[in-house]
Scaffold this active site. Structure first.
Site, PDB file in Angstrom:
ATOM      1  N   GLY A  87       0.614  -1.259  -0.140  1.00 28.38           N
ATOM      2  CA  GLY A  87       0.053   0.098   0.164  1.00 28.38           C
ATOM      3  C   GLY A  87       1.292   1.738  -0.124  1.00 28.38           C
ATOM      4  NE  ARG A 132      -4.521  -1.883  -6.708  1.00 31.63           N
ATOM      5  CZ  ARG A 132      -5.799  -1.690  -6.462  1.00 31.63           C
ATOM      6  NH1 ARG A 132      -6.918  -2.629  -6.015  1.00 31.63           N
ATOM      7  NH2 ARG A 132      -6.387  -0.854  -5.322  1.00 31.63           N
ATOM      8  CG  ASP A 189      -6.246   1.829  19.062  1.00 28.19           C
ATOM      9  OD1 ASP A 189      -6.012   3.023  19.125  1.00 28.19           O
ATOM     10  OD2 ASP A 189      -7.074   1.230  19.295  1.00 28.19           O
ATOM     11  CG  HIS A 190      -4.111   6.901  15.468  1.00 26.83           C
ATOM     12  ND1 HIS A 190      -5.481   6.304  15.098  1.00 26.83           N
ATOM     13  CD2 HIS A 190      -4.463   7.836  15.367  1.00 26.83           C
ATOM     14  CE1 HIS A 190      -5.825   7.079  14.703  1.00 26.83           C
ATOM     15  NE2 HIS A 190      -5.775   7.588  15.367  1.00 26.83           N
ATOM     16  CE  LYS A 195     -15.431  10.294  12.124  1.00 27.24           C
ATOM     17  NZ  LYS A 195     -14.308  10.277  12.021  1.00 27.24           N
ATOM     18  CE  LYS A 197       1.176   9.126  -2.433  1.00 23.93           C
ATOM     19  NZ  LYS A 197      -0.028   9.356  -3.212  1.00 23.93           N
ATOM     20  CG  HIS A 207      -8.722   4.376  17.889  1.00 21.80           C
ATOM     21  ND1 HIS A 207      -8.652   4.236  18.148  1.00 21.80           N
ATOM     22  CD2 HIS A 207     -10.100   5.046  16.607  1.00 21.80           C
ATOM     23  CE1 HIS A 207      -8.032   3.761  16.741  1.00 21.80           C
ATOM     24  NE2 HIS A 207      -8.981   4.908  15.733  1.00 21.80           N
ATOM     25  CD  GLU A 210     -12.646  11.836  15.106  1.00 26.68           C
ATOM     26  OE1 GLU A 210     -11.784  12.414  14.310  1.00 26.68           O
ATOM     27  OE2 GLU A 210     -13.389  11.048  14.460  1.00 26.68           O
TER      28      GLU A 210
END
Ligand code: BG6
Length: 486
Positions: free
Chosen positions: A10, A44, A179-180, A342, A17, A242, A218
């Site tokens: 990936g 890919r 799990d960030h 959210k 990125k 989380h 959030e």
């Protein structure tokens, strides 16, 4: 640090990125990586090594907390990057990959230590790990490790199936489930806050603590992720992973928390003590909501059902609040309230510990005494105590004041930097063990079943608010309130 090959599935994706390349770059400039390391990106698309290196460079300039002062540093960093086309289903591509990995290992004098990072959609996890095994990529003289990202399954059964497949190719101690939230500096600081401050320790049990609030509000909506989110919802996207990880981290009682085995064993014990929800209890302990149009920071915002890619009749929850109980010696009778959603009023991930009233206060019949310890995890990183104080100017007898205990410097390492470094060093303390993941799904499964059977009402809330009414009522019936809502 061991020499190693970092094999990234990936490599042209968004996560790579935004997070992975900047993390590697910062580890590189801080001298935390071995001088012998190779990165092989897989995707890919056809891409030359040069084009790949350019896109890595671009991502550093756009997303890294540090950007290069010298061209030489960047050139040295990019030199280790190579790219290979890979169709995850084609075993032949894995044999070709093995050749490239071997070649780079020889060129750079790397012992066969291989880190496989699957930054791809989870539907590909099974096939990739089986092909890693089949092709011999996973047969190494040194160590091999696997980093994967949530979601680990969609429910208990699919998580168990996934784990079974992963364990065909990797041992549990070789699997690093990110799990960030566990990489956030303040989450890693929780044990120190709690275990190195005798003053807090004396307050740290159910005699002194009235309730705990774990919040991840959030302001963002679903952005470009409607396809995923409209299948997942807040329960799968945030709560099962989380939020329950934050619960485990705040609730564990370990004196020597630096030891991975201890931390994970204690987290498991917390999950085992988490009171299961019976079907008839769910409606009284769980609140679900979906946002409708509203206003955020002065701007109008559309409702969830009108977002692009969301099905018009979607019943997906964009908000969840719940009351939980840990039936162990320390936390018995302390309600734990968790909330995430959210398009809420502010972005804040925090834990609030509310202390009980003293006897004198109870006598005065004050319900809300505002004695709270706040651990702000992100975007602010702060710990403060809110105490009541007299205000001489306007003769108000008691107003809440903040007593700051700790505030983080800027430019701190990002979660991914810490987690990738830990994984490269083989330290699993801040990764989710399969036991925790399985127990989390076991706790969540009755709620998933209740949602499927339409047993939980889906309330609405205005974008820019703190969530639906039910979320307030959840605490009010216990004589509490969300401590920091305006
Ligand atoms: C991700 C969720 O895991 O965490 C997202 O999939 C969410 O929906 C994000 O926005 C929140 O993370 P952070 O670090 O921005 O608080």
């Amino acid at each position: 640090m061991d020499s190693m090959s970092f094999i990234l599935f990936g490599a042209t994706g968004d996560l790579a990125k935004r997070k992975i390349y900047p993390a590697l770059y910062n580890l590189f400039i801080e001298g935390k990586l071995s001088p012998s390391f190779s990165v092989i990106g897989l995707g890919r698309r056809e891409l030359t090594d040069e084009a790949f290196q350019n896109s890595v460079k671009q991502s550093i300039h756009t997303f890294s907390r540090n950007t290069p002062d010298h061209q030489d540093t960047m050139t040295a960093f990019l030199n280790v990057f190579r790219y290979c086309v890979l169709n995850v289903n084609q075993i032949g591509d894995y044999y070709k990959l093995l050749e490239v990995v071997n070649q780079r290992e020889q060129e750079l004098n790397i012992v066969e230590n291989r880190m496989f990072y699957l930054s791809v959609s989870p539907e590909f996890f099974d096939v990739i790990v089986l092909n890693i095994k089949e092709s011999g990529l996973g047969t190494t003289q040194g160590w091999k490790r696997l980093i994967i990202e949530k979601p680990f399954g969609r429910d208990l059964l699919s998580a168990q199936e996934l784990n079974e497949n992963l364990s065909q190719a990797f041992l549990e101690e070789e699997i690093f489930r990110i799990d960030h939230f566990l990489g956030k500096p303040m989450v890693q600081n929780l044990d120190v806050i709690e275990s190195s401050n005798p003053m807090l320790q004396t307050l740290w049990d159910n005699h002194q603590i009235s309730n705990i609030q774990i919040i991840a509000d959030e302001t963002v909506g679903v952005e470009e992720r409607a396809g995923y989110y409209d299948q997942a919802g807040a329960l799968r996207d945030m709560f099962q992973n989380h939020m329950l990880q934050l619960l485990m981290m705040i609730a564990i009682q370990v004196s020597n928390k630096g030891v991975a085995g201890d931390v994970r064993a204690n987290k498991k014990a917390i999950m085992e003590s988490l009171r299961p929800l019976q079907e008839e209890d769910i409606i009284h302990n769980v609140v679900l909501g979906q946002y409708i149009a509203g206003e955020l920071n002065g701007n109008p915002v559309i409702g969830y059902a009108d977002e692009q890619g969301v099905s018009a009749n979607s019943r997906i929850e964009t908000f969840m609040a719940a009351r939980l109980w840990i039936d162990d010696y320390f936390w018995n009778k302390v309600p734990i309230y968790i909330r995430t959603g959210k398009r809420l009023k502010e972005k804040a991930t925090r834990i609030v510990i509310e202390f009980k009233e003293t006897l004198t206060e109870s006598k005065k019949n004050k319900i809300n005494s505002n004695k709270i310890l706040v651990i702000d995890i992100s975007p602010n990183e702060e710990v403060y105590i809110q105490i009541n104080s007299n205000n001489p100017q306007n003769h108000v007898a008691s107003i809440p004041e903040r007593m700051n205990c700790y505030s983080n410097e800027k430019n701190m390492p990002e979660a991914y930097e810490k987690l990738i470094l830990d994984a490269l060093c083989g330290d699993a303390t801040f990764f989710a063990h399969w036991d925790e993941v399985e127990l989390s799904w076991k706790w969540v499964q009755p709620i998933l079943n209740a949602i499927d059977n339409n047993l939980i009402p889906l309330e609405t809330y205005e974008a820019g608010s703190y969530g639906p009414k039910g979320s307030y009522q959840l605490l009010e019936v216990d004589g509490h309130r969300w401590a920091l809502d305006a």
